[in-house]
Design a protein around this motif. Structure first.
Motif, PDB file in Angstrom:
ATOM      1  N   GLN A  44      49.522 -39.240  32.119  1.00 54.57           N
ATOM      2  CA  GLN A  44      48.651 -39.790  31.081  1.00 54.57           C
ATOM      3  C   GLN A  44      47.458 -38.881  30.827  1.00 54.57           C
ATOM      4  O   GLN A  44      47.019 -38.718  29.680  1.00 54.57           O
ATOM      5  N   SER A  45      46.928 -38.281  31.871  1.00 51.48           N
ATOM      6  CA  SER A  45      45.784 -37.370  31.719  1.00 51.48           C
ATOM      7  C   SER A  45      46.182 -36.116  30.943  1.00 51.48           C
ATOM      8  O   SER A  45      45.436 -35.638  30.083  1.00 51.48           O
ATOM      9  N   ARG A  46      47.360 -35.586  31.250  1.00 51.17           N
ATOM     10  CA  ARG A  46      47.847 -34.432  30.494  1.00 51.17           C
ATOM     11  C   ARG A  46      48.029 -34.818  29.023  1.00 51.17           C
ATOM     12  O   ARG A  46      47.623 -34.073  28.112  1.00 51.17           O
ATOM     13  N   TYR A 333      39.606 -32.295  39.692  1.00 51.77           N
ATOM     14  CA  TYR A 333      40.308 -33.421  39.054  1.00 51.77           C
ATOM     15  C   TYR A 333      40.208 -34.687  39.889  1.00 51.77           C
ATOM     16  O   TYR A 333      39.999 -35.782  39.351  1.00 51.77           O
ATOM     17  N   TYR A 334      40.335 -34.557  41.194  1.00 56.26           N
ATOM     18  CA  TYR A 334      40.329 -35.728  42.063  1.00 56.26           C
ATOM     19  C   TYR A 334      38.949 -36.029  42.652  1.00 56.26           C
ATOM     20  O   TYR A 334      38.799 -37.008  43.383  1.00 56.26           O
ATOM     21  N   GLY A 335      37.946 -35.210  42.310  1.00 52.41           N
ATOM     22  CA  GLY A 335      36.603 -35.436  42.816  1.00 52.41           C
ATOM     23  C   GLY A 335      36.559 -35.481  44.333  1.00 52.41           C
ATOM     24  O   GLY A 335      35.884 -36.317  44.935  1.00 52.41           O
ATOM     25  N   VAL A 336      37.300 -34.560  44.942  1.00 49.42           N
ATOM     26  CA  VAL A 336      37.474 -34.568  46.394  1.00 49.42           C
ATOM     27  C   VAL A 336      36.214 -34.085  47.096  1.00 49.42           C
ATOM     28  O   VAL A 336      35.515 -33.198  46.617  1.00 49.42           O
ATOM     29  N   GLN A 337      35.959 -34.674  48.241  1.00 47.52           N
ATOM     30  CA  GLN A 337      34.865 -34.246  49.104  1.00 47.52           C
ATOM     31  C   GLN A 337      35.424 -33.531  50.322  1.00 47.52           C
ATOM     32  O   GLN A 337      36.360 -33.999  50.950  1.00 47.52           O
ATOM     33  N   ILE A 338      34.846 -32.378  50.640  1.00 51.65           N
ATOM     34  CA  ILE A 338      35.173 -31.666  51.865  1.00 51.65           C
ATOM     35  C   ILE A 338      33.916 -31.683  52.730  1.00 51.65           C
ATOM     36  O   ILE A 338      32.874 -31.160  52.312  1.00 51.65           O
TER      37      ILE A 338
END
Length: 344
Positions: A44-46, A333-338
């Protein structure tokens, strides 16, 4: 050519191809059923990005729906067709074989019949390096016979090539089969190794590596794949008058039919691929080594000379360039935290 029908337009390669065709001033009719083989929200995002263009029209329908397919050809009369929709995944074909025949065989027949009935100047379709199966001579050449597939997925892709030739012979439909080699990059498929490895490494979870990592793949960055496709679209095959039935070259024909490998031409060991990914993320992987999976191939390596000669194709993106681009997209895209810092 201006109008292009792209089946699988919300998929990984289809999305990038449609986006590039639109950027170059063409119009795209997107055809996709947005199934849940993997996360539909990514599709859907694409799709949302494609719909920002006034040159894009979307049809939500399945390949198996012959009426819907015919209606699209009747309404839009595309100049060319880029058929990329399919039931993907080697291992999944062991579990759901009927889905592969429905989509990849019956669905492809519907595309061929629509091209015959309504006319198209060029049908390009996605095949796969998997068709080489038990072949061991490297690099894989389109001039080699590929008659020993190791999975049903591969068998359906080989069937597509054979079906395409029959329609090129019977109805003079120009067809080009594209044998893709392990494609990766931003907006990639969540079931592919780079995506699953990245997700697990970022989360501090183990990754599963088959055959103790002793495999090689011709990892090909998405931009290189798309460059090859875009160059091929206006180059409809004409038929090779020098083709001989007593010494047949399976890559060409007297009919307007062509097969190309589309890869990087540079095999990479899986463990090296993982090492570059670890550096890109800044975190070591926890690795679980497992035995070889049924249907998997030990090595893939593309001879891309036919594509180089025909459209001056030259893949340029190394894994040292491509993998960091994917990781950057994934984290954003996933707003990932490291650690304690959010990666934007």
């Amino acid at each position: 050519m201006k109008s292009l029908l792209v089946t699988g337009s919300a998929g990984f390669i289809g999305f990038h191809a449609a986006r590039r065709w639109l950027a170059e001033g063409g119009t795209v009719i997107g055809y996709d059923n947005l199934n849940d083989y993997y996360d539909p929200s990514l599709k859907q995002s694409r799709l949302k990005l494609l719909q920002e263009s006034t040159g894009f029209t979307f049809v939500n329908a399945a390949l198996e729906d012959r009426g819907a397919m015919n209606a699209v050809f009747e309404a839009y009369k595309p100049d060319a067709v880029l058929h990329l929709a399919a039931q993907a995944g080697v291992r999944h074909s062991l579990l759901s074989p009927h889905a592969y025949v429905d989509s990849n065989v019956t669905g492809f027949l519907n595309v061929l019949e629509a091209c015959r009935s309504y006319g198209t100047s060029h049908l390009l379709y996605g095949s796969s390096s998997s068709v080489y199966g038990a072949n061991t001579a490297m690099p894989f050449s389109v001039s080699d016979h590929a008659d020993h597939p190791l999975s049903l997925y591969a068998a359906t892709k080989k069937a597509n090539e054979l079906m395409a030739h029959s329609y090129s012979h019977l109805f003079q439909i120009p067809t080009t089969g594209l044998r893709f080699f392990t494609v990766y990059g931003p907006w990639g498929r969540p079931d592919m190794a780079l995506f699953t490895f990245t997700k697990s490494i970022v989360a501090g979870e183990p990754i599963t590596v088959f055959n103790k990592g002793q495999m090689k793949r011709d990892f090909t960055y998405i931009d290189d794949i798309i460059e090859g496709i875009i160059r091929l679209i206006p180059q409809a095959p004409q038929g090779d008058k020098s083709w001989k039935g007593d010494h047949p070259n399976p890559a060409v024909s007297y009919a307007p039919y062509r097969i190309h490998n589309i890869g990087s031409g540079r095999p990479v060991e899986l463990m090296k691929y993982i090492e570059v990914l670890e550096r890109s993320i800044g975190r070591k992987a926890i690795i679980n080594l497992e035995k070889m999976q049924p249907g998997d191939m030990l090595e893939t390596y593309a001879d891309v000379e036919s594509l180089r000669q025909e459209v001056n194709y030259e893949p340029r993106t190394s894994i040292e360039e491509g993998i960091p681009r994917f990781v950057e997209w994934y984290l954003s895209y996933y707003g990932v935290q490291i650690g304690n810092e959010a990666v934007r």
